[in-house]
Motif scaffolding. Sequence first.
Motif, PDB file in Angstrom:
ATOM      1  N   PRO A   4      31.508 -81.442   6.484  1.00  0.00           N
ATOM      2  CA  PRO A   4      32.398 -81.765   5.412  1.00  0.00           C
ATOM      3  C   PRO A   4      32.852 -83.072   5.729  1.00  0.00           C
ATOM      4  CG  PRO A   4      32.788 -79.369   5.998  1.00  0.00           C
ATOM      5  CD  PRO A   4      31.963 -79.989   6.983  1.00  0.00           C
ATOM      6  N   ARG A   5      32.839 -83.969   4.565  1.00  0.00           N
ATOM      7  CA  ARG A   5      33.454 -85.429   4.719  1.00  0.00           C
ATOM      8  C   ARG A   5      34.700 -85.362   5.284  1.00  0.00           C
ATOM      9  NH1 ARG A   5      34.023 -89.654   6.085  1.00  0.00           N
ATOM     10  NH2 ARG A   5      33.764 -91.797   4.788  1.00  0.00           N
ATOM     11  N   PHE A   6      35.559 -84.375   4.561  1.00  0.00           N
ATOM     12  CA  PHE A   6      37.087 -84.590   4.951  1.00  0.00           C
ATOM     13  C   PHE A   6      37.597 -83.113   5.459  1.00  0.00           C
ATOM     14  CE2 PHE A   6      37.489 -87.752   1.487  1.00  0.00           C
ATOM     15  CZ  PHE A   6      37.216 -88.842   2.290  1.00  0.00           C
ATOM     16  N   ARG A   7      38.753 -83.111   6.254  1.00  0.00           N
ATOM     17  CA  ARG A   7      38.996 -81.830   6.567  1.00  0.00           C
ATOM     18  C   ARG A   7      39.637 -80.753   5.344  1.00  0.00           C
ATOM     19  NH1 ARG A   7      44.030 -81.898  10.721  1.00  0.00           N
ATOM     20  NH2 ARG A   7      42.359 -82.727  11.877  1.00  0.00           N
ATOM     21  N   GLU A   8      39.911 -81.617   4.372  1.00  0.00           N
ATOM     22  CA  GLU A   8      40.588 -80.799   3.166  1.00  0.00           C
ATOM     23  C   GLU A   8      39.262 -80.953   2.065  1.00  0.00           C
ATOM     24  OE1 GLU A   8      42.928 -79.133   2.621  1.00  0.00           O
ATOM     25  OE2 GLU A   8      44.293 -79.695   4.187  1.00  0.00           O
ATOM     26  N   PRO A   9      38.766 -79.645   1.558  1.00  0.00           N
ATOM     27  CA  PRO A   9      37.569 -79.760   0.911  1.00  0.00           C
ATOM     28  C   PRO A   9      37.742 -80.760  -0.318  1.00  0.00           C
ATOM     29  CG  PRO A   9      38.787 -77.850   0.679  1.00  0.00           C
ATOM     30  CD  PRO A   9      39.399 -78.568   1.682  1.00  0.00           C
ATOM     31  N   MET A  10      36.548 -81.310  -0.830  1.00  0.00           N
ATOM     32  CA  MET A  10      36.596 -82.321  -2.014  1.00  0.00           C
ATOM     33  C   MET A  10      36.185 -81.524  -3.208  1.00  0.00           C
ATOM     34  SD  MET A  10      34.657 -85.651  -0.331  1.00  0.00           S
ATOM     35  CE  MET A  10      33.244 -84.870  -0.022  1.00  0.00           C
ATOM     36  N   VAL A  11      36.792 -81.972  -4.057  1.00  0.00           N
ATOM     37  CA  VAL A  11      36.418 -81.533  -5.607  1.00  0.00           C
ATOM     38  C   VAL A  11      35.488 -82.793  -6.302  1.00  0.00           C
ATOM     39  CG1 VAL A  11      37.130 -80.589  -7.828  1.00  0.00           C
ATOM     40  CG2 VAL A  11      38.719 -80.314  -5.957  1.00  0.00           C
ATOM     41  N   MET A  12      34.171 -82.075  -6.247  1.00  0.00           N
ATOM     42  CA  MET A  12      33.264 -83.370  -6.836  1.00  0.00           C
ATOM     43  C   MET A  12      33.528 -83.475  -8.298  1.00  0.00           C
ATOM     44  SD  MET A  12      32.089 -83.858  -3.738  1.00  0.00           S
ATOM     45  CE  MET A  12      30.910 -85.012  -4.340  1.00  0.00           C
ATOM     46  N   ILE A  13      32.913 -84.716  -8.596  1.00  0.00           N
ATOM     47  CA  ILE A  13      32.868 -85.177  -9.897  1.00  0.00           C
ATOM     48  C   ILE A  13      32.322 -84.384 -10.869  1.00  0.00           C
ATOM     49  CG2 ILE A  13      30.867 -86.788  -9.691  1.00  0.00           C
ATOM     50  CD1 ILE A  13      32.372 -88.835 -11.426  1.00  0.00           C
ATOM     51  N   SER A  14      31.328 -83.569 -10.426  1.00  0.00           N
ATOM     52  CA  SER A  14      30.568 -82.807 -11.275  1.00  0.00           C
ATOM     53  C   SER A  14      31.343 -81.441 -11.672  1.00  0.00           C
ATOM     54  CB  SER A  14      29.177 -81.981 -10.526  1.00  0.00           C
ATOM     55  OG  SER A  14      29.723 -81.196  -9.394  1.00  0.00           O
ATOM     56  N   GLU A  15      32.684 -81.490 -11.341  1.00  0.00           N
ATOM     57  CA  GLU A  15      33.593 -80.418 -11.744  1.00  0.00           C
ATOM     58  C   GLU A  15      34.677 -80.952 -12.671  1.00  0.00           C
ATOM     59  OE1 GLU A  15      34.781 -77.626  -8.840  1.00  0.00           O
ATOM     60  OE2 GLU A  15      33.264 -78.569  -7.266  1.00  0.00           O
ATOM     61  N   ARG A  16      34.671 -82.254 -12.804  1.00  0.00           N
ATOM     62  CA  ARG A  16      35.427 -82.949 -13.651  1.00  0.00           C
ATOM     63  C   ARG A  16      35.313 -82.601 -15.215  1.00  0.00           C
ATOM     64  NH1 ARG A  16      35.733 -89.378 -13.676  1.00  0.00           N
ATOM     65  NH2 ARG A  16      34.010 -88.884 -14.908  1.00  0.00           N
ATOM     66  N   PRO A  17      36.267 -82.280 -15.857  1.00  0.00           N
ATOM     67  CA  PRO A  17      36.142 -81.623 -17.302  1.00  0.00           C
ATOM     68  C   PRO A  17      35.436 -82.778 -18.192  1.00  0.00           C
ATOM     69  CG  PRO A  17      38.538 -81.306 -16.452  1.00  0.00           C
ATOM     70  CD  PRO A  17      37.654 -82.334 -15.527  1.00  0.00           C
ATOM     71  N   ALA A  18      34.727 -82.463 -19.012  1.00  0.00           N
ATOM     72  CA  ALA A  18      34.064 -83.340 -19.951  1.00  0.00           C
ATOM     73  C   ALA A  18      34.827 -84.036 -20.814  1.00  0.00           C
ATOM     74  CB  ALA A  18      33.057 -82.332 -21.005  1.00  0.00           C
ATOM     75  N   GLU A  19      35.988 -83.761 -21.123  1.00  0.00           N
ATOM     76  CA  GLU A  19      37.015 -84.588 -21.943  1.00  0.00           C
ATOM     77  C   GLU A  19      37.254 -86.070 -21.126  1.00  0.00           C
ATOM     78  OE1 GLU A  19      41.237 -83.013 -20.261  1.00  0.00           O
ATOM     79  OE2 GLU A  19      40.174 -81.942 -21.967  1.00  0.00           O
ATOM     80  N   VAL A  20      37.373 -86.016 -19.776  1.00  0.00           N
ATOM     81  CA  VAL A  20      37.316 -87.267 -19.054  1.00  0.00           C
ATOM     82  C   VAL A  20      36.218 -88.168 -19.287  1.00  0.00           C
ATOM     83  CG1 VAL A  20      37.717 -88.165 -16.708  1.00  0.00           C
ATOM     84  CG2 VAL A  20      38.507 -86.090 -17.154  1.00  0.00           C
ATOM     85  N   GLU A  21      34.909 -87.528 -19.646  1.00  0.00           N
ATOM     86  CA  GLU A  21      33.889 -88.612 -19.446  1.00  0.00           C
ATOM     87  C   GLU A  21      33.809 -89.367 -20.919  1.00  0.00           C
ATOM     88  OE1 GLU A  21      30.320 -90.446 -18.292  1.00  0.00           O
ATOM     89  OE2 GLU A  21      31.670 -89.022 -17.318  1.00  0.00           O
ATOM     90  N   ASP A  22      34.311 -88.784 -21.852  1.00  0.00           N
ATOM     91  CA  ASP A  22      34.018 -89.581 -23.378  1.00  0.00           C
ATOM     92  C   ASP A  22      35.586 -90.254 -23.470  1.00  0.00           C
ATOM     93  OD1 ASP A  22      36.212 -87.636 -23.796  1.00  0.00           O
ATOM     94  OD2 ASP A  22      34.818 -86.189 -25.044  1.00  0.00           O
TER      95      ASP A  22
END
Length: 419
Positions: free
Chosen positions: A244-262
């Motif tokens: 893992p990159r960090f000790r605390e697990p990352m939340v990847m951008i693929s899990e970001r809500p679609a409303e953020v993209e538009d």
Amino acid sequence: MTDRREEQVGRWLFEGVEYATRSQMCAARRRRYVEHLEAGMNFTQAARAVGVSKRTGKVWRNGRKRSTGRNEKPSVDWYRSTVDIPRKISSRYLSQDERISIADWRKTGTGVREIARRLNRPASTVSRELARNTNPATGVYEPYRAQQMSADRLRRPKPAKVHTVPGLLDCIRSGLRAHWSPEQIAGRLRADFPDNDDMHVCTETIYQAIYVQARGELGKDVAKALRSGRASRRPHDQAGSRKPRFREPMVMISERPAEVEDRAIPGHWEGDLICGAANKSAIGTLVERTTRFTILLHLPDGHDAEHVQQAVIDKMRHLPRLLRNSLTWDQGSELALHKRISTALDMQVYFCDPHSPWQRGTNENTNGLLRQYFPKGTDLSVYPEDYLDAVAEELNDRPRKTLDYRKPSERMLELINAA
């Protein structure tokens, strides 16, 4: 008549031995061919050793089909040579049970794609298996023969080419001493010896020879010769086995809500660092995706994870809750304490995929605009915080085409008043 017979007998020579007929001489040549294969030579080397072409050796092993429709059987029984030798074959290759299933299904007329679907294999794997291992003498796919053919194709222990061709290793050493890369050495060998295939090697062959010798005769000389400075190959872990990159697990951008993209809902930010000379100083940048409003982080004491997370919290804690929905960052170590940011600001932090700057396109564009004020190669620690605030204010007061020539500050003020 007798003289002609004696003259003809002298013509059927192979390895210094005279044979009464041509067929006897050819049979001896084929036996020697098999012996070379069993000794570890590949098909090309064995064919050259007995004085025939690689294609002739293939005909000896597999037989051939004449244009008249008459099929010739193989003239050497090479594939029976290791039938009693157990071989451990990786699961990536077809197993004996899979080959038996292929043979049974082919007898019932099942197509290649259907067989591949049942085996959970690519259709190309089944198609290639049938093309390579069907018995040319009978035209039938025989699973046990196919299994043995596959086992015999496995890599055999044999000496490296650089040790069997005289002068090849010296040429490689000479190139390394001149600080040539393995790719340059391989290309130069082909140019210097265009008619000598034995002196032609690929780049990977040279790398393997270098790293093997680094453990023995060359030692530290290899580390000096290679531009990477390494005397051993650096492993490339598979994606599933990476730490893992960090000790605390990352939340990847693929899990970001679609409303953020538009960009329909404000309060979603993108962040990054712009670094100074030798990466010894940095300024943090935060950009709101909907309004393009920019905030600059003052990092006079360093841009490690502790200082960056505190600067983000100090700058964003005064924003209305409406404007603290999420923050998207790359996987830089400066955000290793991302959980503290999420907890303190009640704001989700997302991370981009590696080497994917386009996933923070708004922030990357803003960083480019900021280079007008903070040129590359300069010391960014000399700029005080009030100067950073003034630059951010000037940038936020600039009309933007993407906002129909409205200012980011105007759009942000509207959102704050609405909140």
